[in-house]
Design a protein around this motif. Structure first.
Motif, PDB file in Angstrom:
ATOM      1  N   GLY A   1      -4.585 -54.753 -19.934  1.00  0.00           N
ATOM      2  CA  GLY A   1      -3.319 -55.480 -19.992  1.00  0.00           C
ATOM      3  C   GLY A   1      -2.200 -54.834 -19.209  1.00  0.00           C
ATOM      4  O   GLY A   1      -1.243 -55.515 -18.809  1.00  0.00           O
ATOM      5  N   ARG A   2      -2.303 -53.550 -18.951  1.00  0.00           N
ATOM      6  CA  ARG A   2      -1.266 -52.886 -18.163  1.00  0.00           C
ATOM      7  C   ARG A   2      -1.249 -53.394 -16.731  1.00  0.00           C
ATOM      8  O   ARG A   2      -0.269 -53.200 -16.003  1.00  0.00           O
ATOM      9  N   GLU A   3      -2.344 -54.074 -16.318  1.00  0.00           N
ATOM     10  CA  GLU A   3      -2.465 -54.586 -14.956  1.00  0.00           C
ATOM     11  C   GLU A   3      -2.250 -56.096 -14.883  1.00  0.00           C
ATOM     12  O   GLU A   3      -2.640 -56.735 -13.911  1.00  0.00           O
TER      13      GLU A   3
ATOM     14  N   ARG B   1      -1.833 -61.722 -12.333  1.00  0.00           N
ATOM     15  CA  ARG B   1      -1.095 -62.909 -12.769  1.00  0.00           C
ATOM     16  C   ARG B   1      -1.377 -64.126 -11.901  1.00  0.00           C
ATOM     17  O   ARG B   1      -1.623 -65.227 -12.423  1.00  0.00           O
ATOM     18  N   ARG B   2      -1.374 -63.979 -10.607  1.00  0.00           N
ATOM     19  CA  ARG B   2      -1.590 -65.139  -9.735  1.00  0.00           C
ATOM     20  C   ARG B   2      -2.988 -65.721  -9.932  1.00  0.00           C
ATOM     21  O   ARG B   2      -3.167 -66.948  -9.936  1.00  0.00           O
TER      22      ARG B   2
ATOM     23  N   ARG C   1       4.438 -65.754 -21.040  1.00  0.00           N
ATOM     24  CA  ARG C   1       4.702 -66.800 -20.037  1.00  0.00           C
ATOM     25  C   ARG C   1       3.400 -67.483 -19.611  1.00  0.00           C
ATOM     26  O   ARG C   1       3.384 -68.700 -19.360  1.00  0.00           O
ATOM     27  N   LEU C   2       2.321 -66.723 -19.535  1.00  0.00           N
ATOM     28  CA  LEU C   2       1.029 -67.327 -19.211  1.00  0.00           C
ATOM     29  C   LEU C   2       0.597 -68.289 -20.314  1.00  0.00           C
ATOM     30  O   LEU C   2       0.111 -69.392 -20.047  1.00  0.00           O
ATOM     31  N   ILE C   3       0.776 -67.895 -21.554  1.00  0.00           N
ATOM     32  CA  ILE C   3       0.438 -68.777 -22.674  1.00  0.00           C
ATOM     33  C   ILE C   3       1.278 -70.041 -22.629  1.00  0.00           C
ATOM     34  O   ILE C   3       0.782 -71.148 -22.887  1.00  0.00           O
ATOM     35  N   ASP C   4       2.531 -69.914 -22.266  1.00  0.00           N
ATOM     36  CA  ASP C   4       3.432 -71.068 -22.226  1.00  0.00           C
ATOM     37  C   ASP C   4       3.051 -72.079 -21.151  1.00  0.00           C
ATOM     38  O   ASP C   4       3.516 -73.225 -21.185  1.00  0.00           O
TER      39      ASP C   4
END
Length: 288
Positions: free
Chosen positions: A154-156, A161-162, A195-198
């Motif tokens: 998760g630190r990465e 993200r993309r 934000r990814l979950i959203d």
């Protein structure tokens, strides 16, 4: 003569404090079955962990449904996972397999009939398919309506993200975000996770707190706040898994499955726990 020793891990014990309501689902276990050998590239198998072994754990916890996740030890050989699914049955079991370049469409169709609903992406040592192969796997499973189960440090998360935003299917952010060094719940990388979950297609699995916690059981106080924050933010996108049989954990540090389930009592009220244990898995895995 057995090539792999039978299970000696504790299976039974006092029940959890919280009740496992009918339909409650353990969304992450592994099975290790006689006749299925570990594959090159994966970790060794210390002991068997059979569907019959898990039935004892499941009964103790008061759970009804289960999701068998392909073990890293088996790499691209899904045989043990499929054997486990057949043993338990699609009425109460689902599966997550590894999809590789040699996996045929006919195999995917057969897996689906048996209850497979996801493909594993493991971007940590020993994983068969990493994030660099995720887009190809997603293209193979999209038409089946499967999800991706994605595990990474998760630190990465910003580095990935993309790639995560490009996923069009549902996907699970596995193992409580798997921050290999625990971070505070208000860390910016947890903000990115939310934000990814959203965006609407990401799920979050509360599992494996003991793997990353430095403070340890029973509260996992350095990791649990992340789970609490996600649950408070998006309870409709959270599931739970035991991660049984807890491979790679020294016996003296072996977690108590009842304690792992009881952690939910400190994270969510009863109505939210029912959502996490019953409603959300039913939606994601298609349980009736």
């Amino acid at each position: 003569m057995r090539d792999i020793p039978v299970n000696t891990r504790p299976l039974d014990g006092p029940p959890p404090r919280i009740d496992g309501p009918e339909g409650a689902t353990d969304c992450h276990i592994h099975v290790y079955i006689e006749g299925h050998a570990p594959q090159p590239g994966g970790p060794p198998i210390a002991e068997l962990a059979t569907p019959d072994d898990y039935v004892v754990v499941q009964r103790r916890l008061g759970l009804t449904r289960v999701v068998i996740t392909q073990s890293n030890a088996y790499q691209f050989d899904n045989g043990a996972t499929i054997t486990g699914l057949k043993a338990i049955g699609a009425e109460t079991a689902r599966g997550v397999v590894v999809v590789g370049p040699d996996t045929t469409d006919a195999e995917l169709a057969e897996y689906h009939t048996l209850g497979v609903r996801g493909a594993r992406v493991m971007n940590l040592p020993g994983g068969a398919v990493g994030i660099d192969g995720m887009a190809e796997v997603e293209a193979r499973i999209r038409g089946l309506g499967w999800h991706l189960m994605v595990q990474f440090d998760g630190r990465e998360i910003e580095r990935h993200r993309r790639a995560l935003e490009a996923i069009r299917t549902d996907y699970i952010i596995d193992h409580t975000g798997k921050f290999l060094a625990p971070v505070p719940a208000d860390d910016p990388r947890v903000d990115t996770l939310l934000r990814l979950i959203d965006r609407g297609n990401a799920w979050f699995k509360v599992a494996g707190l003991y793997e990353t916690s430095r403070t340890g059981a029973p509260d996992f106080a350095d990791v649990a706040p992340i789970a609490r924050r996600v649950i408070a933010h998006a309870p409709e996108r959270v599931i739970w898994g035991s991660n049984w049989p807890h491979v790679g954990v020294a016996r003296e540090n072996y977690p108590d499955d009842a304690v792992l389930l009881d952690n939910l009592a400190a994270m969510a009220d009863e109505a939210t726990r029912r959502r996490i244990l019953i409603d959300n898995p039913a939606t994601l895995y298609g349980f009736a």
